[in-house]
Design an enzyme around this catalytic site. Structure first.
Site, PDB file in Angstrom:
ATOM      1  N   ASP A  34       0.815  -1.217   0.000  1.00 22.56           N
ATOM      2  CA  ASP A  34       0.000   0.000   0.000  1.00 22.56           C
ATOM      3  C   ASP A  34       0.852   1.274   0.000  1.00 22.56           C
ATOM      4  OD1 ASP A  34       1.007   0.081   2.593  1.00 22.56           O
ATOM      5  OD2 ASP A  34      -0.773  -0.917   3.409  1.00 22.56           O
TER       6      ASP A  34
ATOM      7  N   HIS B 110      19.626  32.699   2.438  1.00 25.11           N
ATOM      8  CA  HIS B 110      19.379  33.982   1.774  1.00 25.11           C
ATOM      9  C   HIS B 110      18.607  34.863   2.748  1.00 25.11           C
ATOM     10  CE1 HIS B 110      18.943  36.829  -1.354  1.00 25.11           C
ATOM     11  NE2 HIS B 110      17.639  36.642  -1.495  1.00 25.11           N
TER      12      HIS B 110
ATOM     13  N   LYS C  77      18.305  38.648 -12.530  1.00 29.25           N
ATOM     14  CA  LYS C  77      17.277  37.669 -12.939  1.00 29.25           C
ATOM     15  C   LYS C  77      15.912  38.097 -12.423  1.00 29.25           C
ATOM     16  CE  LYS C  77      16.733  33.479 -10.812  1.00 29.25           C
ATOM     17  NZ  LYS C  77      17.185  32.124 -10.439  1.00 29.25           N
TER      18      LYS C  77
HETATM   19  C1  R5P Z   1      18.145  30.483  -6.640  1.00 30.38           C
HETATM   20  O1  R5P Z   1      17.672  30.809  -5.670  1.00 30.38           O
HETATM   21  C2  R5P Z   1      19.243  29.499  -6.794  1.00 30.38           C
HETATM   22  O2  R5P Z   1      20.461  30.081  -6.492  1.00 30.38           O
HETATM   23  C3  R5P Z   1      19.274  28.975  -8.193  1.00 30.38           C
HETATM   24  O3  R5P Z   1      19.587  30.007  -9.086  1.00 30.38           O
HETATM   25  C4  R5P Z   1      17.953  28.428  -8.581  1.00 30.38           C
HETATM   26  O4  R5P Z   1      17.516  27.558  -7.593  1.00 30.38           O
HETATM   27  C5  R5P Z   1      18.023  27.731  -9.903  1.00 30.38           C
HETATM   28  O5  R5P Z   1      16.752  27.309 -10.231  1.00 30.38           O
HETATM   29  P1  R5P Z   1      16.355  26.846 -11.675  1.00 30.38           P
HETATM   30  O6  R5P Z   1      17.355  25.850 -12.134  1.00 30.38           O
HETATM   31  O7  R5P Z   1      14.979  26.261 -11.479  1.00 30.38           O
HETATM   32  O8  R5P Z   1      16.312  28.046 -12.553  1.00 30.38           O
END
Ligand code: R5P
Length: 293
Positions: free
Chosen positions: A36, A129, A191
């Protein structure tokens, strides 16, 4: 008595290397799923009075966390003296804020989940972060391995004249550290994330670095969207064959092929088993683990 390391299935290679480096014994977590889908496991040999560590990298964490915490609780009930977790990749750290009402702060929830049954944790570069120190989310003894020296050593051996590039603001801490160790120039791109698989990236003018090899340094590749877009931005400025070096390769292997198809190469540390693994973190993991045992 020697410490006892239990690899959660799939982590045998890391556990055996670590056990050899830490003079520990490797135990067996006999594991299977009932028809299960519920988990069955049995720990061998006996853990009573022993110092125990579970080795389990935590990519795809939802499949692993329940059995892992049940195993730690079981070791405690059976009399283990101290119980640790070696998790080269620590999950959910990017969900470090309630971005929209009703969302969880998963980093803190998982921190509580892991801190309860374990006495100590060793991991490699968690994504710090908005939570700037791991102790803000985890309340157990912590050992954190920094991957920058490993990355810098690899680049120093493999690449002449690198330009270190952070693909986004969150990667600045790793890119800057690696660049400083190499005495190499570095830059960080901007970004905007539009969705899980959609990002927009802009790069400054980099002509003064023409002739160098662009090396992206980031902690995680997941969907791969960040690196694919970042590579394209640099290629538009003449950096034809960038190398992407990441700590935790969480992406589908198809991303490695996708990067190759556009002329870039993906290289990763072996915190998560992945075709791009080229750098071993075993020695640093073992030294941090040895201190906590
Ligand atoms: C961001 O917070 C990380 O440092 C990476 O840039 C991120 O996790 C990359 O994510 P993905 O490959 O989905 O763009």
């Amino acid at each position: 008595m020697k410490p006892l390391f239990f690899p959660v299935p799939g982590n045998e290679s890391h556990a055996e290397t670590l056990a050899a480096l830490c003079s520990a014994e490797v135990g067996r977590m006999n594991f299977r799923r009932f028809p299960d889908g519920e988990s069955y496991f049995r720990l061998e040999p006996e853990v009573a009075t022993r110092s125990v560590a579970f080795v389990c990298t935590l990519d795809h964490p939802d499949d692993k966390l329940l059995a892992l915490t049940m195993a730690a609780d079981t070791a405690r009930e059976l009399g283990a003296r101290r119980i640790g977790l070696v998790a080269p990749y620590l999950p959910y750290m990017r969900q470090d804020r309630r971005f929209r009402p009703g969302e969880p702060i998963s980093a803190r929830l998982v921190g509580r989940m892991i801190s309860r049954p374990f006495d100590w944790l060793v991991t490699v570069d968690p994504h710090l972060h908005r939570i700037s120190r791991l102790s803000q989310a985890y309340s157990l003894t912590l050992g954190v391995v920094a991957a920058a020296p490993l990355i810098a050593d690899w680049i120093g051996r493999e690449v002449k004249n690198p330009l270190i590039v952070g693909p986004d603001a969150e990667s600045r801490q790793w890119a800057a550290n690696v660049a400083e160790r190499l005495g190499a120039p570095f830059t960080v791109l901007s970004k905007t994330r539009e969705g899980d698989q959609a990002v927009e990236i802009s790069a400054p003018e980099l002509q003064s670095y023409a002739g160098r090899t662009a090396i992206f340094v980031d902690d995680i590749v997941s969907s791969g969207a960040t690196l694919v877009e970042a590579v394209k931005r640099l290629q538009a400025q003449g950096f034809e064959h960038p190398i992407c070096v990441v700590i935790h390769a969480l992406s589908d292997p198809v991303i490695t092929a996708q990067l190759q198809a556009i002329g870039a190469r993906l290289v990763s540390i072996d915190t998560v088993a992945h075709p791009s693994n080229a750098i071993s973190c075993a020695t640093l993991l073992a030294s941090e683990t040895g201190q906590l045992l």
